[in-house]
Design a protein around this motif. Structure first.
Motif, PDB file in Angstrom:
ATOM      1  N   UNK A 135     -24.537  16.045 -53.967  1.00 55.81           N
ATOM      2  CA  UNK A 135     -23.109  16.345 -53.936  1.00 55.81           C
ATOM      3  C   UNK A 135     -22.597  16.570 -55.347  1.00 55.81           C
ATOM      4  N   UNK A 136     -21.608  17.438 -55.448  1.00 53.94           N
ATOM      5  CA  UNK A 136     -20.869  17.633 -56.695  1.00 53.94           C
ATOM      6  C   UNK A 136     -19.414  17.287 -56.435  1.00 53.94           C
ATOM      7  N   UNK A 164     -19.030  14.941 -61.552  1.00 55.24           N
ATOM      8  CA  UNK A 164     -20.390  14.449 -61.564  1.00 55.24           C
ATOM      9  C   UNK A 164     -21.200  14.933 -60.387  1.00 55.24           C
ATOM     10  N   UNK A 165     -22.424  14.445 -60.358  1.00 55.23           N
ATOM     11  CA  UNK A 165     -23.384  14.805 -59.317  1.00 55.23           C
ATOM     12  C   UNK A 165     -23.993  13.529 -58.765  1.00 55.23           C
ATOM     13  N   UNK A 184     -26.508   8.809 -59.940  1.00 51.44           N
ATOM     14  CA  UNK A 184     -25.176   9.368 -60.192  1.00 51.44           C
ATOM     15  C   UNK A 184     -25.044   9.737 -61.660  1.00 51.44           C
ATOM     16  N   UNK A 185     -24.656  10.970 -61.898  1.00 48.67           N
ATOM     17  CA  UNK A 185     -24.296  11.412 -63.251  1.00 48.67           C
ATOM     18  C   UNK A 185     -22.790  11.630 -63.280  1.00 48.67           C
ATOM     19  N   UNK A 186     -22.107  10.985 -64.227  1.00 51.90           N
ATOM     20  CA  UNK A 186     -20.644  11.032 -64.297  1.00 51.90           C
ATOM     21  C   UNK A 186     -20.208  11.452 -65.693  1.00 51.90           C
ATOM     22  N   UNK A 198     -12.890   4.608 -70.291  1.00 56.29           N
ATOM     23  CA  UNK A 198     -13.567   3.331 -70.482  1.00 56.29           C
ATOM     24  C   UNK A 198     -14.273   2.860 -69.212  1.00 56.29           C
ATOM     25  N   UNK A 199     -15.364   2.107 -69.417  1.00 57.97           N
ATOM     26  CA  UNK A 199     -16.068   1.367 -68.359  1.00 57.97           C
ATOM     27  C   UNK A 199     -16.627   2.255 -67.267  1.00 57.97           C
ATOM     28  N   UNK A 200     -16.945   3.478 -67.597  1.00 60.38           N
ATOM     29  CA  UNK A 200     -17.512   4.389 -66.617  1.00 60.38           C
ATOM     30  C   UNK A 200     -18.851   4.886 -67.133  1.00 60.38           C
ATOM     31  N   UNK A 201     -19.954   4.386 -66.581  1.00 59.79           N
ATOM     32  CA  UNK A 201     -21.271   4.775 -67.082  1.00 59.79           C
ATOM     33  C   UNK A 201     -21.590   6.234 -66.760  1.00 59.79           C
ATOM     34  N   UNK A 202     -22.232   6.893 -67.693  1.00 58.21           N
ATOM     35  CA  UNK A 202     -22.631   8.278 -67.463  1.00 58.21           C
ATOM     36  C   UNK A 202     -23.804   8.346 -66.493  1.00 58.21           C
TER      37      UNK A 202
END
Length: 296
Positions: A135-136, A164-165, A184-186, A198-202
């Motif tokens: 999903x995108x 993200x994906x 998850x890539x964000x 902030x606080x959002x992992x890639x």
């Protein structure tokens, strides 16, 4: 007849919410009155096309009225067992009482608004014993509410985005056993500051597995959370730091000793990882839990 009765009951309940006085407190005299009405319809056309339409009306005594909606649909290709899906939605969120009236609040805050869409595909394989999906998604936030570490209060971020994906896979190679995973890539950005939120992992991924053997169910969950930014308020002015990545593993076992009685035990953070979701806020180390569940 039943449908009209439900609709009439919902209308009366909404009308009651429109006229009732919000609760008050002598210690915290501030109040807000927030009322909502939500309608949704799910349609199935030949078990192939499955659209969903939803509309929500919100009325806030400070921020006025807002109408948001969601349009989503799934399309199933029976010959290949493939599902295509997509959605578009809008959102509205008024500031909380704490964000408005506390010592860190701002009475001039604006309400958050968001527009977002996503699209994806899901494929079933090997007679349904395996599946994979991708999903995108893309979200745009207007007036996102966040804490301003320089002013020591909440403020509005003029515009922020996240996209993200997500990839998921699941396989059941033998009966009573499955394993699944996700990645998850964000990517996020505060448009004004030109920085990540902030606080959002890639990067984030996880693996789960479960099996049943002699009436015992064993489960294992592994979660990896990548590096992300946070603020260190122990210095003035607060500086942006990087929270380290971590891997957390949980295991559990359960069994039914009677028809409606389940005994379980689990260990969270098996490897006793030292990690933080928010800088300065500790999280439990290795923890053991056990108990009994009664189901009726």
């Amino acid at each position: 007849v039943v449908s009209w009765f439900v609709f009439f009951f919902c209308f009366l309940f909404f009308f009651f919410l429109m006229i009732r006085r919000p609760p008050r407190s002598t210690l915290f005299p501030y109040t807000t009155l927030f009322r909502s009405l939500y309608l949704q319809d799910n349609i199935n056309i030949g078990n192939t096309l499955m659209p969903t339409v939803g509309v929500r009306y919100d009325k806030h005594n400070i921020y006025g009225s807002s109408t948001t909606f969601q349009i989503a649909s799934a399309y199933l290709i029976h010959s290949t067992n493939t599902k295509l899906r997509a959605s578009y939605a809008t959102g509205f969120k008024a500031p909380s009482l704490y964000q408005l009236y506390s010592g860190f609040g701002d009475k001039n805050l604006k309400a958050e608004e968001v527009k977002g869409f996503d699209a994806g595909v899901e494929q079933h394989l090997f007679s349904g014993t395996a599946s994979v999906s991708a999903s995108y998604y893309n979200n745009k936030y207007i007036n996102m509410i966040d804490y301003d570490n320089a002013a020591f209060k909440y403020n509005n971020i003029g515009e922020a985005t996240s996209e993200g994906v997500e990839i998921e896979a699941k396989i059941t190679p033998v009966p009573n056993f499955y394993i699944k995973g996700f990645y998850t890539y964000l990517k996020t950005e505060d448009k004004a500051a030109k920085k990540e939120l902030l606080r959002r992992p890639k990067h984030k991924f996880g693996i789960s597995a479960s099996t049943t053997f002699n009436k015992l169910q064993f489960s294992l969950d592994m979660l990896y959370v990548g590096k992300r930014y946070d603020n260190d308020f122990s210095t003035w002015p607060a500086k942006r730091i990087t929270l380290k990545d971590f891997t957390k593993i949980d295991i559990s076992v359960s069994t039914n000793i009677l028809k409606n009685t389940e005994v379980f035990a689990r260990i969270d953070n098996l490897t006793d990882q030292d990690y933080e979701y928010v800088f300065g806020y500790g999280t439990p180390g290795r923890s053991f839990f056990s108990g009994i569940r009664l189901k009726y």
